[in-house]
Design an enzyme around this catalytic site. Structure first.
Site, mmCIF file in Angstrom:
data_model
loop_
_atom_site.group_PDB
_atom_site.id
_atom_site.type_symbol
_atom_site.label_atom_id
_atom_site.label_comp_id
_atom_site.label_asym_id
_atom_site.label_seq_id
_atom_site.Cartn_x
_atom_site.Cartn_y
_atom_site.Cartn_z
ATOM 1 N N ARG A 61 0.812 -1.224 0.000
ATOM 2 C CA ARG A 61 0.000 0.000 0.000
ATOM 3 C C ARG A 61 0.842 1.269 0.000
ATOM 4 N NH1 ARG A 61 -2.436 -3.718 3.224
ATOM 5 N NH2 ARG A 61 -1.566 -2.733 5.065
ATOM 6 N N GLU A 98 4.902 -9.582 15.569
ATOM 7 C CA GLU A 98 4.338 -10.143 16.798
ATOM 8 C C GLU A 98 4.040 -11.630 16.665
ATOM 9 O OE1 GLU A 98 -0.198 -8.772 16.672
ATOM 10 O OE2 GLU A 98 1.218 -7.118 16.447
#
Length: 175
Positions: A61, A98
């Site tokens: 993006r 994460e």
């Protein structure tokens, strides 16, 4: 003000890409050519005091408005992509997520040493990918001139992670 227009246009997708995440979806912006042009012009205005030679956009993006901004300014655009997506010789940078790790890369001939690079992405969250992109640019001798984002999720403190690389950071809308 552009931040109100963007907040009215960006859509929240609950539990994407995993439970507990509220994803800020910029694709509704892309349906409005006038709003896209306003976004680019707002970046141009806010970046007028930042000197940079190249816009580097982070996959995927970051390519959208990053390329439009570079074209508007008449300067090169450099794609920073996921590992294995660029065809020529690359430099790589791995980083932790994460839920695992990832690697991004850039062509080794993307710019000359000493080039001032603006790093662009659609959204700043924790800053992990952008820190990796900053390290990648520095590996090639680039100077981090600053950062630009459509959205910043300020509650995730990504800005603080970028300060060692550059204090020049703009976002058009903050949450």
């Amino acid at each position: 003000m552009i931040d109100n227009l963007l907040k009215a246009t960006v859509r929240d997708i609950v539990d994407f890409p995993k439970p507990g995440i509220v994803f800020k979806d910029i694709t509704p912006i892309l349906k409005d050519a006038k709003l896209c042009n306003l976004v680019v012009e707002e970046f141009v205005t806010r970046l007028e005091d930042v000197q940079f030679d190249v816009v580097a956009g982070i996959e995927s993006r970051g390519f959208l408005f990053g390329l439009m901004l570079a074209n508007r300014l008449g300067i090169p655009f450099v794609p920073i992509r996921k590992e294995g997506k660029l065809p020529a010789q690359t430099t790589k940078q791995s980083y932790d997520l994460e839920y695992g790790s990832a690697t991004i890369e850039v062509h080794t001939d993307a710019f000359e040493a000493g080039t001032r690079v603006l790093i662009h992405d659609d959204l700043l969250a924790t800053g992990g990918t952008v820190v990796a992109a900053s390290k990648l640019i520095q590996q090639l001798g680039g100077i981090i001139a600053g950062y630009s984002f459509v959205i910043s999720l300020d509650f995730l403190n990504g800005r603080q992670r970028l300060l060692p690389y550059s204090s020049q950071l703009i976002s058009l809308v903050d949450y």
